[in-house]
Design a protein around this motif. Structure first.
Motif, PDB file in Angstrom:
ATOM      1  N   SER A 239       0.833  -1.195   0.000  1.00 53.91           N
ATOM      2  CA  SER A 239       0.000   0.000   0.000  1.00 53.91           C
ATOM      3  C   SER A 239       0.871   1.249   0.000  1.00 53.91           C
ATOM      4  N   ARG A 240       2.185   1.054  -0.094  1.00 56.63           N
ATOM      5  CA  ARG A 240       3.064   2.205   0.050  1.00 56.63           C
ATOM      6  C   ARG A 240       4.027   2.427  -1.099  1.00 56.63           C
ATOM      7  N   ALA A 241       4.071   1.584  -2.083  1.00 52.89           N
ATOM      8  CA  ALA A 241       5.028   1.764  -3.177  1.00 52.89           C
ATOM      9  C   ALA A 241       4.512   1.087  -4.443  1.00 52.89           C
ATOM     10  N   HIS A 242       5.084   1.452  -5.547  1.00 50.55           N
ATOM     11  CA  HIS A 242       4.756   0.856  -6.840  1.00 50.55           C
ATOM     12  C   HIS A 242       5.943   0.004  -7.262  1.00 50.55           C
ATOM     13  N   SER A 243       5.699  -1.166  -7.827  1.00 50.85           N
ATOM     14  CA  SER A 243       6.784  -2.065  -8.224  1.00 50.85           C
ATOM     15  C   SER A 243       6.640  -2.443  -9.686  1.00 50.85           C
TER      16      SER A 243
ATOM     17  N   ASP B 289      14.870   8.256  -3.532  1.00 54.92           N
ATOM     18  CA  ASP B 289      15.560   7.359  -4.455  1.00 54.92           C
ATOM     19  C   ASP B 289      14.720   6.119  -4.765  1.00 54.92           C
ATOM     20  N   ILE B 290      14.890   5.623  -5.977  1.00 52.42           N
ATOM     21  CA  ILE B 290      14.192   4.425  -6.431  1.00 52.42           C
ATOM     22  C   ILE B 290      15.088   3.217  -6.184  1.00 52.42           C
ATOM     23  N   GLU B 291      14.565   2.224  -5.486  1.00 62.40           N
ATOM     24  CA  GLU B 291      15.338   1.000  -5.257  1.00 62.40           C
ATOM     25  C   GLU B 291      15.276   0.114  -6.495  1.00 62.40           C
ATOM     26  N   VAL B 292      16.432  -0.388  -6.900  1.00 70.10           N
ATOM     27  CA  VAL B 292      16.544  -1.282  -8.053  1.00 70.10           C
ATOM     28  C   VAL B 292      17.380  -2.477  -7.633  1.00 70.10           C
ATOM     29  N   GLY B 293      16.975  -3.671  -8.048  1.00 68.98           N
ATOM     30  CA  GLY B 293      17.741  -4.864  -7.731  1.00 68.98           C
ATOM     31  C   GLY B 293      17.310  -6.047  -8.572  1.00 68.98           C
TER      32      GLY B 293
ATOM     33  N   GLU C 149      24.557   1.889  -9.827  1.00 69.76           N
ATOM     34  CA  GLU C 149      25.130   2.380  -8.569  1.00 69.76           C
ATOM     35  C   GLU C 149      25.461   3.860  -8.648  1.00 69.76           C
ATOM     36  N   GLU C 150      25.849   4.328  -9.835  1.00 67.97           N
ATOM     37  CA  GLU C 150      26.269   5.714 -10.021  1.00 67.97           C
ATOM     38  C   GLU C 150      25.136   6.630 -10.478  1.00 67.97           C
ATOM     39  N   ALA C 151      23.974   6.076 -10.792  1.00 67.79           N
ATOM     40  CA  ALA C 151      22.868   6.872 -11.324  1.00 67.79           C
ATOM     41  C   ALA C 151      22.208   7.705 -10.228  1.00 67.79           C
ATOM     42  N   PRO C 152      22.022   8.993 -10.469  1.00 72.60           N
ATOM     43  CA  PRO C 152      21.338   9.820  -9.476  1.00 72.60           C
ATOM     44  C   PRO C 152      19.879   9.390  -9.329  1.00 72.60           C
ATOM     45  N   GLY C 153      19.401   9.361  -8.098  1.00 75.24           N
ATOM     46  CA  GLY C 153      18.016   8.986  -7.841  1.00 75.24           C
ATOM     47  C   GLY C 153      17.767   7.490  -7.777  1.00 75.24           C
ATOM     48  N   VAL C 154      18.840   6.701  -7.912  1.00 78.55           N
ATOM     49  CA  VAL C 154      18.720   5.237  -7.879  1.00 78.55           C
ATOM     50  C   VAL C 154      19.513   4.701  -6.692  1.00 78.55           C
ATOM     51  N   LYS C 155      18.908   3.784  -5.965  1.00 80.03           N
ATOM     52  CA  LYS C 155      19.583   3.087  -4.871  1.00 80.03           C
ATOM     53  C   LYS C 155      19.632   1.607  -5.245  1.00 80.03           C
TER      54      LYS C 155
END
Length: 110
Positions: free
Chosen positions: A39-43, A91-95, A64-70
């Motif tokens: 209920s708190r984020a979009h995936s 920041d947007i989490e990516v993995g 890793e170096e992109a601004p706004g990306v974690k």
């Protein structure tokens, strides 16, 4: 997680889809399985296609170096993007970076 970066559940979906649909083992199927109420984020699960072979290490470095990306990508320690950890930050989490098993020259991530 399996050696190819997919979970056992994701591989089961791939194998069962081929079986149920009567498809050969060489038919391209790929999926990302996520079992979380949110209920708190979009995936999103992304498959990016390229003209040349994918270098996962280079993609990881770029993210890793992109601004706004974690980058949160350590399946061995069960560290990957989750709505709970993404809440309240810009920041947007990516993995879950991995080569896609269904398409050549494709990078899959969540």
């Amino acid at each position: 997680f399996q050696e190819n970066g997919y979970t056992k559940e994701e591989m089961k979906v791939t194998w069962e889809t081929r079986k149920i649909c009567g498809l050969g083992d060489d038919f391209p199927v790929s999926c990302t399985a996520v079992r979380i109420p949110t209920s708190r984020a979009h995936s999103e699960s992304i498959v990016a296609l390229f003209d040349k072979p994918v270098d996962v290490a280079a993609a990881r470095k770029t993210l890793e170096e992109a601004p706004g990306v974690k980058l949160v990508d350590n399946p061995d320690k069960l560290e990957y993007p989750m709505p709970l950890t993404a809440t309240g930050q810009y920041d947007i989490e990516v993995g879950r970076l991995r080569e896609n098993i269904a398409f050549d020259n494709a990078l899959e991530f969540f």
